[in-house]
Every structure is written in structure tokens, then in C-alpha cells.
Write a protein that holds these residues in place. Structure first.
Motif, PDB file in Angstrom:
ATOM      1  N   LEU A 115     -10.435  -1.385  15.733  1.00 40.25           N
ATOM      2  CA  LEU A 115     -10.994  -1.108  14.922  1.00 40.25           C
ATOM      3  C   LEU A 115     -10.543  -0.719  13.498  1.00 40.25           C
ATOM      4  O   LEU A 115     -12.211  -0.701  12.567  1.00 40.25           O
ATOM      5  CB  LEU A 115     -10.110   0.321  14.939  1.00 40.25           C
ATOM      6  CG  LEU A 115     -10.953   1.567  15.596  1.00 40.25           C
ATOM      7  CD1 LEU A 115     -12.112   1.512  16.118  1.00 40.25           C
ATOM      8  CD2 LEU A 115     -10.223   2.102  15.596  1.00 40.25           C
ATOM      9  N   PRO A 116      -9.763  -1.606  12.785  1.00 39.33           N
ATOM     10  CA  PRO A 116      -9.725  -2.063  11.609  1.00 39.33           C
ATOM     11  C   PRO A 116     -10.894  -2.318  11.025  1.00 39.33           C
ATOM     12  O   PRO A 116     -11.129  -2.308  10.296  1.00 39.33           O
ATOM     13  CB  PRO A 116      -8.764  -2.582  11.042  1.00 39.33           C
ATOM     14  CG  PRO A 116      -8.109  -1.875  12.243  1.00 39.33           C
ATOM     15  CD  PRO A 116      -8.409  -1.690  13.710  1.00 39.33           C
ATOM     16  N   HIS A 133     -12.119   8.757  13.052  1.00 36.53           N
ATOM     17  CA  HIS A 133     -11.365   7.891  12.863  1.00 36.53           C
ATOM     18  C   HIS A 133     -12.632   6.981  11.552  1.00 36.53           C
ATOM     19  O   HIS A 133     -12.033   7.080  10.918  1.00 36.53           O
ATOM     20  CB  HIS A 133     -10.456   7.099  13.476  1.00 36.53           C
ATOM     21  CG  HIS A 133      -9.423   6.584  12.350  1.00 36.53           C
ATOM     22  ND1 HIS A 133      -7.819   7.314  12.151  1.00 36.53           N
ATOM     23  CD2 HIS A 133      -8.769   5.315  12.284  1.00 36.53           C
ATOM     24  CE1 HIS A 133      -7.317   6.627  11.492  1.00 36.53           C
ATOM     25  NE2 HIS A 133      -7.756   5.357  11.846  1.00 36.53           N
ATOM     26  N   GLY A 146      -5.671  -0.103  17.899  1.00 36.86           N
ATOM     27  CA  GLY A 146      -6.428   0.146  16.304  1.00 36.86           C
ATOM     28  C   GLY A 146      -6.110   1.312  15.514  1.00 36.86           C
ATOM     29  O   GLY A 146      -5.961   0.908  13.889  1.00 36.86           O
ATOM     30  N   MET A 147      -6.565   2.398  15.867  1.00 36.00           N
ATOM     31  CA  MET A 147      -6.101   3.875  15.126  1.00 36.00           C
ATOM     32  C   MET A 147      -4.436   3.318  14.796  1.00 36.00           C
ATOM     33  O   MET A 147      -3.927   3.559  13.545  1.00 36.00           O
ATOM     34  CB  MET A 147      -6.581   4.929  15.964  1.00 36.00           C
ATOM     35  CG  MET A 147      -7.622   4.624  16.108  1.00 36.00           C
ATOM     36  SD  MET A 147      -7.930   6.219  17.350  1.00 36.00           S
ATOM     37  CE  MET A 147      -7.876   7.857  16.835  1.00 36.00           C
ATOM     38  N   GLN A 172      -2.304   1.028  14.607  1.00 38.11           N
ATOM     39  CA  GLN A 172      -2.059  -0.348  13.297  1.00 38.11           C
ATOM     40  C   GLN A 172      -2.785   0.742  11.865  1.00 38.11           C
ATOM     41  O   GLN A 172      -1.755   0.658  10.448  1.00 38.11           O
ATOM     42  CB  GLN A 172      -2.738  -1.083  13.334  1.00 38.11           C
ATOM     43  CG  GLN A 172      -3.111  -2.094  14.894  1.00 38.11           C
ATOM     44  CD  GLN A 172      -3.374  -3.151  14.289  1.00 38.11           C
ATOM     45  OE1 GLN A 172      -4.659  -3.015  13.180  1.00 38.11           O
ATOM     46  NE2 GLN A 172      -4.359  -3.711  16.213  1.00 38.11           N
ATOM     47  N   MET A 173      -3.226   1.446  11.465  1.00 40.77           N
ATOM     48  CA  MET A 173      -4.121   2.617  10.597  1.00 40.77           C
ATOM     49  C   MET A 173      -2.868   3.474  10.147  1.00 40.77           C
ATOM     50  O   MET A 173      -2.579   3.886   8.724  1.00 40.77           O
ATOM     51  CB  MET A 173      -5.853   2.347  10.494  1.00 40.77           C
ATOM     52  CG  MET A 173      -6.208   1.361  10.681  1.00 40.77           C
ATOM     53  SD  MET A 173      -8.072   1.840  10.765  1.00 40.77           S
ATOM     54  CE  MET A 173      -8.421   1.525   9.019  1.00 40.77           C
TER      55      MET A 173
END
Lengths: 431, 391
Positions: free
Chosen positions: A344-345, A380, B116-117, B119-120
Motif C-alpha cells: 500500500l505505501p 487510506h 501496509g496501512m 506500516q504507515m
């Protein structure tokens, strides 16, 4: 209830589209004739497909996702999904799966109206989508044919590691290739694979040029709706073929000519004469109302200058090309690098970069119910890209092929509001 | 005859941990030991490895019905399951502040993207996506998995955990073998005498263990097994024996489990809190212990819908479980929007039908609050089994 779409005029087609249509027709002719000719067929998926490897064994690929989206464009998926749900499939799950199963139970008639052959092999080569695995478990029960499984790890930390590459290459050597040898009775021919890979790289160069032509103002292409046609051959049965090389060369020449003439993109309704909004789009299109959906953009002068859907079968603009000198390693890197296999990042970084590089006024997410691989986390993404790019984000919801989840009035309202918002946020517009 | 007060006290203590969403017990453990605590989502991680490095593995199962989801809902569309919403909510409201890391097993695309979310949202904690192989050849998938375990061990050591040693790992495997053995015994007792082990009670005990070091959960399991076995106040009732399938990730509300039991069902097998049973047998403690962990996953894990079933007949495990548990029917009880469970369900239904077991299906969310319809459905199902069995 959504208003019924008005009768559409015949869609305008470029020469490259006509060529593509003929390529596809020939492919489906070969598939329809497979029971007589003895040609072998493998059902497989778009992201992470091994088309060059299949072609090196003279195996014809069949892509159930493509069939599902084509069924949607032909207005067949409501019926197919109903059949699958009648057979016990949940209303909650991927409608590509249900459309495919409904189509199979209705005689397996493909997009050209010809019967598709049953698979000789289910090649479970997939990237970035857990559902694919379940899909082929379901098909395996129907077809009772061999299955080759290629598990592609997820780029959770935003990079391909040696361990991931080794794992994929090991599977290619020890599982996929032996299974292809068994099904076809032919030996693996690496030189032949290299020839296909070289042709892939050639076509990929031209595809990237075409997609990046949207950096021009006005953009000569629509990199979301129009790109669906551009990526068709390379993401499906044609990568590695001379057909694909010729198609992309012709397409590039067409686009180059449009740039010379300062023209905008071609839509089924005609050309976009005045580019008012440049947007980056995340998520797959809706297929049941594809033309109506596209028109909502075109009527507003909104042009997609970059999209992530056009990278679902390979993010070539980041530099990857199939490499004939390292045939299995390059197949592994290809599988690992498809868009939905990115963390995702990484996806957020990519979208932010697109907004900047393509000088977009904003970015829009079409969140489809069927695809958690794309959709889970998109809110997000919306917040992050908006914060980083400083450009307004929009969010609409629909589905891949289930017409019950396309509310035309609702989407049109949202799009109009979104474009108004962009207009109001333009520099120099008083608040 | 009244219930043994020690049993009541044990279940009550487990209930306190079950309700401990803010992980107070984990904070206390960290204060006491100075060790790291790392959370993991369903359905399986090799807790032995964490334990061998002095890390407390903490099982996170989403939220309970009384958790008000505000921020979590802002992250997910309506058609995404509930577990990631509550996980985000608990992360953002500080409930997971005691955790030094979070492991995201490869369950589905939603959990994958959640990693992933995380991680952020929480850049200061370790985030490890636990990408278990779907190729079960030791030289291929096994080699990949081993490298992943080594990477996890290294990442934990970089965060301050003890470096992994073979000796410590062997000891941890032995401890977890005993832990799993007791869970197997509890499940076996429930199969034999389901009135002795009400599922709503067993469930709370299993959930409590997720927040405890294995050195404490093993005695709890042993104590519960001994006390409930000996309790003569628990007498059989005329209930239908059912297997509950599909609830391996997002967990049903406790009230739903109680509802099923009150509707006339003895749950004699289930998928709840699967980490305790994901590896089915003892893991050998001789040889290379890391390879033993790898081999266990490759050859001895349950046939979860999250795993590719490469050989054999899909659903054969369900048929086997039906036979072993003498279940008279199957309740397909999956969370809404759960891809692995719902995509598996048509194949599982066919397996149930091959086994001649009647079935019914319904869905839930972890915050479901109304069960009347489910109670009627399950009650009618149980009645039909009993009537049919007596015919």
C-alpha cells in the motif's frame, strides 16, 4: 433505480482497434477449433500471467477475467451471476468468479459467441489476489483437469527480495514447466521462450511510450478508459507475439500523429475536444456500464492521464521489461511486480508521483466491491495522496461486472461534484 | 448438585482476559519481564519462535460488539469485513500501544493491505507480513518459509529480542506441544461429552490464552480440563451435535455462540481461535528445530480455506471432522464479506452433502447484536436433526 442507458451510436474505432479486434477474433477462432485441432489450452489470470512460457509450449491461454469483463460489456453478467448465486455462491464475493462460473454453467460461450474449450491445464499463476486461488479450486472441481500452482509472494515491504525471486523461479522450474511438459508432451525450449520474451520487451517499450504520451497537454489518450484497449493485447494472450509487436507499433504511430495534430483522446462518442480536467484514476473500471461510465467523464472534458488499472498486468513505466537473457528470473520479476502486488505505501507513492508527473488536477478512486486486492485500503490511499499531492481526491463506488452495483445517477452526481471541486480549487479561482 | 467454584473462578478469570481489549495484561507482563510483546492477527503464526526469543505473542482477534467503531469505519468501504475496522480502531485508540510489533498472516487481500496501512499508521512498530507458502514442497515452499522465519527472527532481534537459538526454540516447541495437546484433549472431551465443555466457555478460555504466556495458559488449560471433566453437575441434554465452519478469522460475538447453544445445538467442532490447533500434532523436538517448524506448517497444518489444497479432494478434511466429531449437521457460520470462507463454502457444502450431513448457513459480523433470526434458523435446524434422527 438507475436510468436505462440511451441507445448508443456505433463506437468510433481507430485502425489499431480494428487490428486488435481481428487479433482477438483469430485467437477465439483457434480456441473454438481446439477440440478439432488438438491445440492445448490453459486457463490462467491476467496479473502475473506466463503468456510467453505458454506460447513457447504452443499452449493457448484463456483468461477467465477477460471473459467475465467481456460478458459484462455484452450485458450477460446479471444472468451469469444469478446462476452462480443459485448454485450457492455468496452475494459477498468476487463477481468475476461468479460470472465465470455462470458462463461455464451456461455452455461456456465466450465473448465472440463461440464455445470455449475446456482447459487442459489450470495454470494458477496469479499475482496480488487471493481470490484467484479459490477461483481455480472451484474450477478444478468442474473440469477435473491438472492444475499447476505458482504462488507469488507479496511485496509487503515494497521490494522484491532474492528469497521471493528464488521461490518463484524454483516453482517455475520444478512445478510449472514440468506440468506444461506433461500436458503438452513437449520439452521445455528455452530458446523459444527467449524469442517470445524479446518480442514482449519490444511491445512493452511502445506501450510505455503510449501511456506516457498522456504527459502532453492536451493528452492524446485517455489512460484509463482508452487504456483498457491499449493494454488488452499485452496483458492477455498476445504478449510475446509478432501480432502484439505490430499492434503497439501501429498504436504508437497513431498516437504520435494525434500529438502532432494537438488532438485529445478518442472516445466511443468521438474526440474530447477540450480537455478541462486531468485526473489520475485508481481502481478497475466498471464493465457493465463501461461506455456510459466513460461518457460521464468525456461529457465533462475529463481525461484520465494516468491510471493504476493500466498497470495491473505490469508496471512497465517503472522500468521493468521482460529480459530474454534471464528468462525465468524475468518471469519471476514480472509476476512479483504487477500493480496489486505492490504494498500500500508503494501504491501511494506511485499515485502521488503520477499526479505530479502527469500534471493532474486531481485523482479519483473507483472502488469496486468485487476486488479487495484493489479496494481494501483505498480510503487510506485517498487521504494520503490528497495530503501529499495537495490535489483533490474523489471517491466513487461500483463493481466489476455486477450491474446491481452500478448506480449511474449516483456516480454521475458524485463525478459532477468532484469536477466542480477541482474547478473551485484551481489557482486563481476565488473561494 | 452445584458447579465446582474453582471452575467458576477459572472461567471468570478467563472472561476478564477475554474482555481485556486494551491489553492491560500485556502491559503488566511487559512491566514484569521487560520483554517485547508482538501481536498477531488470525489465524496462525509460529508462536514458538517468538517465545524462544523472549517475546510474548499476543493474539488479536478484532473487536467485541461493545467496541464503538468510529475511526475504523472511516478507513473501509461498506463491503469490507469488520475485523480490519476494529483492528484499526483499537490501534488508533491506543489499545495496542503495548505492542512492539504486529504480524499479519497471509489470510486474504484485506489483511494483506492492512499490513501496509499499519506500516504507515504506526511507523515505530515492527510490521511483518507473514507470507506463508502455498507450495508445500520442502525444497521450494519450505525453503521460502524458512527464509521468512529467519527474517522474522532477525527483525525481532533488531528490536531488542533475544537472538534465536536452537536450544531455546526446542524448549519453546516442547512447551507449545504440551499447550496444543491440552487443547486437543479439550476438543476431544467436548466431542465425547459436549455438556461438560460448553463452547461459549471453552471459547473464552481459548481467547484468554491469547494474552498469556504459554507458561500460564498451559496450566489454565490443564486446570479447566480437570475441573470440567470432574464436574458432575453438568448433565447431558437433548441437543443436536453440530460442526460450526467458517469462523476462522473474524470471530463471532460470544452472544452468537451462546445463541447457537441455546437454540438446541451442541457445537462439537469449530474453527474458532484456530491458532491453538492450526498445527495438528506434536512438533518433534529433535533435529533442527527451525526446520521442524517449517515441516509442521507444510505437512501438518489444518486444511484452512486460506491454504491451497494441492492434492486430494477439496473438503475431505470437513468430511473427516464430521466423522471424528459424530456431528449430525454443519452450521456454515462465516463473517460477512469473508472471501476465503465464502468462496470455499460451495465446495464445503458439497463435502457436507457427500458425508450425508444436513447443513444450513448464515453470516455474522463481530459486532452483530441481533440474533433472533439466527436463533430461529439454528433452532429449526437442530429440531429437524432431532426429528429426523428419531424417525
Amino acid at each position: 433505480m438507475s436510468p436505462a442507458p440511451t441507445a448508443a451510436a456505433p463506437a468510433r474505432k481507430d485502425d489499431s482497434q480494428v487490428r486488435q479486434k481481428a487479433m482477438i477474433a483469430r485467437h477465439f477462432d483457434r480456441l473454438a477449433a481446439a477440440p478439432e485441432t488438438g491445440a492445448r489450452t490453459a486457463y490462467t489470470f491476467v496479473p502475473g500471467n506466463l503468456t510467453e512460457l505458454l506460447l513457447s509450449f504452443d499452449v493457448l491461454p484463456v483468461l477467465p477475467e477477460i471473459n467475465a469483463l467481456q460478458s459484462a460489456m455484452r450485458g450477460k453478467t446479471a444472468e451469469y451471476i444469478a446462476i452462480a448465486e443459485k448454485h450457492g455462491h455468496s452475494e459477498d464475493v468476487c463477481t468475476y468468479v461468479k460470472s465465470d462460473i455462470g458462463m461455464m454453467k451456461s455452455g461456456n460461450i465466450g465473448p465472440t459467441g463461440q464455445r470455449l474449450p475446456s482447459p487442459d491445464l489450470l495454470l494458477l499463476s496469479y499475482t496480488g489476489c487471493f481470490t484467484f486461488m479459490k477461483w481455480f479450486e472451484l474450477l478444478r472441481e468442474e473440469y477435473h483437469c491438472p492444475v499447476a500452482m505458482l504462488h507469488v509472494p507479496y511485496q509487503a515491504d515494497g521490494r522484491i527480495t532474492d528469497a521471493m525471486r528464488t521461490y518463484v523461479v524454483d516453482q517455475l522450474k520444478q512445478v510449472v514447466i514440468p506440468k506444461l511438459e506433461e500436458v503438452t508432451g513437449r520439452k521445455y525450449d528455452e530458446d523459444r521462450l527467449r524469442e517470445h520474451l524479446a518480442r514482449s520487451a519490444q511491445a512493452e517499450d511502445d506501450l510505455v511510450w503510449v501511456l506516457q504520451s498522456a504527459k502532453n497537454v492536451p493528452s492524446p489518450i485517455d489512460a484509463y478508459f482508452g487504456a483498457v484497449y491499449y493494454v488488452g493485447p499485452i496483458f492477455s494472450a498476445f504478449r510475446g507475439t509478432t501480432d502484439a509487436v505490430d499492434y503497439y507499433r501501429e498504436l504508437r504511430e497513431e498516437i504520435a500523429e494525434r500529438i502532432r495534430q494537438g488532438k485529445g483522446p478518442v472516445t466511443p462518442e468521438g474526440e474530447v475536444e477540450r480537455e478541462r480536467f486531468r485526473v489520475v484514476v485508481e481502481g478497475p473500471p466498471n464493465w457493465t456500464s463501461f461506455r456510459q461510465f466513460w461518457k460521464m467523464f468525456a461529457d465533462e472534458g475529463a481525461v484520465a492521464v494516468a491510471s493504476t488499472y493500466s498497470k495491473v498486468g505490469g508496471v512497465y513505466d517503472l522500468g521493468f521489461r521482460h529480459d530474454p537473457d534471464h528468462p525465468l528470473e524475468t518471469l519471476a520479476d514480472y509476476c512479483l511486480g504487477c500493480y496489486t502486488n505492490l504494498s500500500l505505501p508503494t501504491r501511494i507513492d506511485l499515485l502521488t508521483r503520477y499526479v505530479s508527473e502527469y500534471r493532474a488536477d486531481g485523482f479519483l478512486i473507483n472502488s469496486v466491491k468485487s476486488c479487495n486486492s484493489f479496494s481494501a485500503g483505498q480510503l487510506h490511499i485517498l487521504r494520503e495522496v490528497e495530503a501529499r499531492s495537495g490535489r483533490p481526491g474523489g471517491f466513487i463506488e461500483s463493481d466489476l461486472v455486477d450491474p446491481r452495483y452500478f448506480s449511474a445517477a449516483n456516480i454521475k452526481n458524485r463525478l459532477e461534484s468532484y469536477f466542480q471541486m477541482i474547478e473551485q480549487k484551481r489557482p486563481g479561482v476565488a473561494s | 448438585m452445584s458447579e465446582d467454584p474453582r471452575l467458576t473462578a477459572l472461567v471468570s478469570a478467563a472472561g476478564t482476559l477475554f474482555r481485556d481489549q486494551a491489553l492491560d495484561a500485556v502491559r503488566a507482563w511487559k512491566a514484569r519481564t521487560g520483554g517485547l510483546a508482538v501481536g498477531f492477527l488470525p489465524i496462525y503464526v509460529p508462536r514458538e519462535l517468538l517465545h524462544a526469543q523472549g517475546v510474548l505473542p499476543v493474539g488479536l482477534m478484532g473487536g467485541r460488539p461493545d467496541l464503538e467503531i468510529i475511526k475504523g469505519d472511516a478507513y473501509y468501504q461498506s463491503y469490507i469485513c469488520h475485523l480490519p475496522r476494529s483492528t484499526i480502531e483499537l490501534g488508533l485508540n491506543g489499545s495496542y500501544a503495548a505492542l512492539d510489533g504486529l504480524i499479519f498472516p497471509a489470510i486474504c487481500d484485506v489483511i494483506r493491505n492492512l499490513s501496509g496501512m499499519w506500516q504507515m499508521l504506526f511507523p515505530h512498530v515492527l510490521v511483518h507480513y507473514f507470507d506463508v507458502p502455498q507450495n508445500f514442497d520442502p525444497g521450494i515452499g519450505g525453503a521460502f518459509y524458512r527464509r521468512d522465519l529467519e527474517a522474522l527472527a532477525t527483525a525481532l532481534a533488531e528490536r531488542g529480542a533475544r537472538p534465536l537459538t536452537a536450544e531455546a526454540l526446542r524448549e519453546s516447541i516442547a512447551l507449545y506441544n504440551e499447550n496444543r495437546r491440552l487443547v486437543r484433549e479439550l476438543y476431544a472431551l467436548r466431542r465425547r461429552e459436549p455438556w461438560k465443555v460448553p463452547t461459549h466457555e471453552l471459547y473464552v478460555v481459548l481467547r484468554a490464552a491469547l494474552l498469556m504466556p504459554v507458561e500460564e495458559s498451559t496450566p489454565m488449560f490443564a486446570g479447566y480440563l480437570a475441573l470440567t471433566s470432574a464436574d458432575e453437575s453438568r448433565r447431558p441434554q437433548d441437543q443436536a451435535r453440530v460442526l460450526v465452519a467458517g469462523s476462522f478469522c473474524e470471530q463471532p460475538p460470544l452472544a452468537l455462540i451462546k445463541t447457537l447453544e441455546r437454540s438446541g445445538c451442541y457445537i462439537v467442532d469449530d474453527d474458532f481461535v484456530q491458532v491453538h490447533r492450526f498445527i495438528r500434532s506434536d512438533i518433534p523436538v529433535d533435529g533442527d528445530p527451525l526446520q521442524r517448524l517449517v515441516d509442521a506448517l507444510l505437512t501438518d497444518a489444518v486444511a484452512s480455506p486460506t491454504r491451497y489444497i494441492a492434492g486430494g479432494v477439496k473438503g475431505a478434511d470437513l468430511e473427516q471432522r464430521l466423522a471424528e466429531s459424530s456431528a449430525e449437521g454443519v452450521l456454515f457460520c462465516a463473517p460477512s464479506f469473508c472471501d476465503p470462507a465464502l468462496l470455499d463454502q460451495p465446495m464445503a457444502v458439497r463435502a457436507a452433502e457427500r458425508a450425508g450431513a444436513p447443513w444450513t448457513a448464515f453470516k455474522y459480523a463481530e459486532n452483530s447484536g441481533q440474533f433472533q433470526v439466527i436463533r430461529e434458523q439454528a433452532g429449526t435446524f437442530a429440531d429437524s436433526i432431532k426429528l429426523w434422527s428419531n424417525a
